[in-house]
Scaffold this active site. Structure first.
Site, PDB file in Angstrom:
ATOM      1  N   ASP A 184       0.853  -1.187   0.000  1.00  0.00           N
ATOM      2  CA  ASP A 184       0.000   0.000   0.000  1.00  0.00           C
ATOM      3  C   ASP A 184       0.894   1.244   0.000  1.00  0.00           C
ATOM      4  O   ASP A 184       1.681   1.459   0.925  1.00  0.00           O
ATOM      5  CB  ASP A 184      -0.912  -0.010   1.229  1.00  0.00           C
ATOM      6  CG  ASP A 184      -1.888   1.148   1.224  1.00  0.00           C
ATOM      7  OD1 ASP A 184      -2.695   1.243   0.292  1.00  0.00           O
ATOM      8  OD2 ASP A 184      -1.828   1.976   2.162  1.00  0.00           O
ATOM      9  N   ASP A 244      -9.020   0.675   1.139  1.00  0.00           N
ATOM     10  CA  ASP A 244      -8.989   1.181  -0.241  1.00  0.00           C
ATOM     11  C   ASP A 244     -10.297   0.873  -0.959  1.00  0.00           C
ATOM     12  O   ASP A 244     -10.847   1.717  -1.679  1.00  0.00           O
ATOM     13  CB  ASP A 244      -7.830   0.547  -1.011  1.00  0.00           C
ATOM     14  CG  ASP A 244      -6.473   1.045  -0.530  1.00  0.00           C
ATOM     15  OD1 ASP A 244      -6.442   1.999   0.269  1.00  0.00           O
ATOM     16  OD2 ASP A 244      -5.452   0.476  -0.944  1.00  0.00           O
TER      17      ASP A 244
END
Length: 555
Positions: A61, A386
């Site tokens: 990420d 996300d």
């Protein structure tokens, strides 16, 4: 006398000017972009971050990597802000935004070497970004809020390449259901979706609870485990005897006075419990503490009581059950109570939690994430975050674009056509912007072990042929229609990435002097306190070499 140089800065000050300053800032931005570039796409690699205490984070990420890395250079910090802005605004696309920013700087470096002025570059980049944003609007697809198929595909796309990919279909379904549950008419607040991480089991055991799970247990073993068709009270205070605000002493001269004093305290606590019972509450969630004697009386009334409940949990409980929080039990009435079909204490992976379920039209839900280890579940949590962000953004904007590098190729072709209409040297900047956007499909190909040149040539040919949704299949290496494959991203992911990457690149290119300063007065947004910037400019300038070496060693 008049020919002697005037020394303004102290002897210890550091200063870098002109092309050296521009080059230093460009190198810093490129170093940050390179550090996360290999994580992009469905075949992106993970990074392991290890701190001085031995704590480990394994993730791909982008914003997590950049926020956890020790970056000292001030220009590099500006690129990190691109990722943070992308995360705050959309929730996904952080790596793409940083990679584009780095490539814009890299393309600008070549033009600076050709004596193209930084101001000209900045103007050309701004024009290109504006044109790219408009072109994205033209290729965007309208999505209805009830189109669950595309919403599932968007949620799944956001998880591709992350730790949650093995169960992405199940998780995508849970994410879409969660976001739709908490959606209001005008906005979607994902804070109303509580994510509860439970170590144990597999990712496939994850589930969505239409209600709230409080990571607490009832305060007394004498209280019921379960309440059906429960009236729920929320008290934003204590069920304890309040201490006086001033120091006071009570002199007791005989045992009867002490007995009377204790009886009065006990009577007050009994009265508190009675007020909860009189209001008709079956369950009470308290922000503060609950006295042992009050616990006893509540248990006698058959009321489930939970103490030390976080304010965020209280807000979700109020939204889920319809209860109105009160500051004191003295203010509690029947009208303040909420409703839940079931309130029960249950065990998950060895921990006791309070489940508040079967609520009418749940506007607050809980997503239980399961995983074999803590590191696995943390990465699943980041993927879910996300995914929640992109589904929220899609419901708010109602527009998506194809993924797989398709929009970047389409924009690159559109910008090359647009460059012909731009006069002066800005035309070179627009063409450089078009080249920079191709870094996304090129990186997707590289990370998948494919030949980036062959992949770009095929993609350009497909888009020249009129297929706006042609993208790269990282698994087969083929150029396919991303719409047919169900690979979609919210429009805002792309527009925000382009806008923030452009602004950061332009800001860095316009800097021609980097001067070590003292303690700069930086106003904090929240409390307006003056505070020195982290690391200091001098330390940041000196730390550039260390940052590059550190990143190289880590990666």
């Amino acid at each position: 006398m008049g020919n002697q140089p005037l020394i303004v800065l102290s002897e210890d000050s550091q200063r870098t000017s002109g092309k050296d300053a521009q080059s230093m800032n460009v190198q810093a931005g490129k170093a940050v972009a390179e550090s996360v570039r290999t994580t992009l796409g469905p075949k992106g690699m993970d990074k392991m971050l290890v701190d001085s205490s031995g704590n480990v984070i394994v993730t791909n990420d982008g914003v997590t990597l950049l926020s956890e890395m020790e970056i000292d250079h001030p220009a590099a910090d500006m690129i990190v802000e691109v990722a943070e802005t992308q995360e705050d605004e959309v929730g996904d696309g952080t790596t793409s935004a940083v990679v584009v920013a780095g490539e814009l700087l890299s393309q600008a470096e070549d033009l600076l070497d050709q004596d193209i002025h930084a101001t000209t570059l900045a103007q050309g980049y701004r024009q290109a970004a504006e044109e790219a944003t408009e072109a994205l609007e033209d290729v965007a697809i309208d999505v209805d809020e009830d189109d669950e198929e595309i919403l599932h595909q968007i949620a799944a796309t956001a998880m591709t390449g992350k730790g949650a990919e093995s169960a992405r279909d199940l998780l995508a379904e849970l994410v879409v259901s969660a976001v739709q549950s908490v959606a209001d008419d005008d906005e979607v607040d994902t804070d109303n979706i509580k994510v509860e991480k439970v170590v144990g089991g597999s990712i496939e055991n994850s589930e969505l609870v239409e209600g709230v799970i409080v990571d607490k247990e009832r305060v007394s073993e004498n209280m019921p485990y379960f309440a059906e068709d429960a009236s729920v009270a929320i008290v934003d205070g204590d069920l304890e005897i309040q201490e006086t605000e001033i120091d006071a002493e009570v002199n007791v001269t005989d045992p009867d006075q002490l007995e009377q004093f204790l009886e009065q305290e006990e009577a007050q606590l009994q009265e508190m419990a009675q007020k909860v019972a009189d209001a008709g509450a079956d369950v009470v969630f308290v922000d503060g503490g609950i006295d042992d004697m009050a616990q006893h009386y509540l248990a006698q009334e058959g009321i489930i009581a939970v103490r030390r409940v976080k304010s965020s949990d209280q807000s979700q409980l109020a939204r889920a059950t319809g209860a109105t929080p009160v500051s004191s039990v003295d203010d509690l009435t029947e009208d303040d109570l909420g409703f839940a079909g079931s309130v029960a204490q249950k065990e998950i992976a060895g921990d006791q939690r309070i489940f508040v379920e079967d609520v009418d039209d749940a506007k607050a839900v809980t997503l239980i994430l399961r995983g074999g280890t803590e590191h696995v579940i943390d990465e699943v949590d980041r993927a879910i975050e996300d995914s929640l962000g992109v589904v929220r953004t899609t419901l708010e904007d109602g527009k998506v674009v194809a993924g797989g590098g398709a929009p970047e190729i389409e924009l690159s072709l559109a910008l090359r056509d647009y460059a012909d209409s731009v006069g002066g040297r800005e035309q070179l900047a627009v063409e450089a912007f078009a080249d920079a956007l191709e870094v996304i499909p090129r990186t997707l190909a590289e990370n998948a072990g494919l030949d980036p040149i062959d992949s770009l040539v095929e993609l350009r040919a497909a888009h020249d042929g009129g297929n706006e949704a042609s993208g790269l299949d990282a698994f087969t290496g083929d150029t396919i229609d991303m719409g047919e494959e169900g690979v979609y991203e919210p429009l805002r992911v792309k527009t925000q990435a382009i806008e923030s990457a452009t602004e950061a690149a332009v800001m860095l290119l316009r800097i021609d002097d980097v001067i070590a300063a003292g303690d700069l007065a930086v106003a904090d947004d929240e409390d307006d306190e003056e505070m020195p910037p982290g690391g200091g400019m001098g330390g940041g300038m000196g730390g550039m070499g260390g940052m590059g070496g550190g990143m190289g060693g880590m990666m």
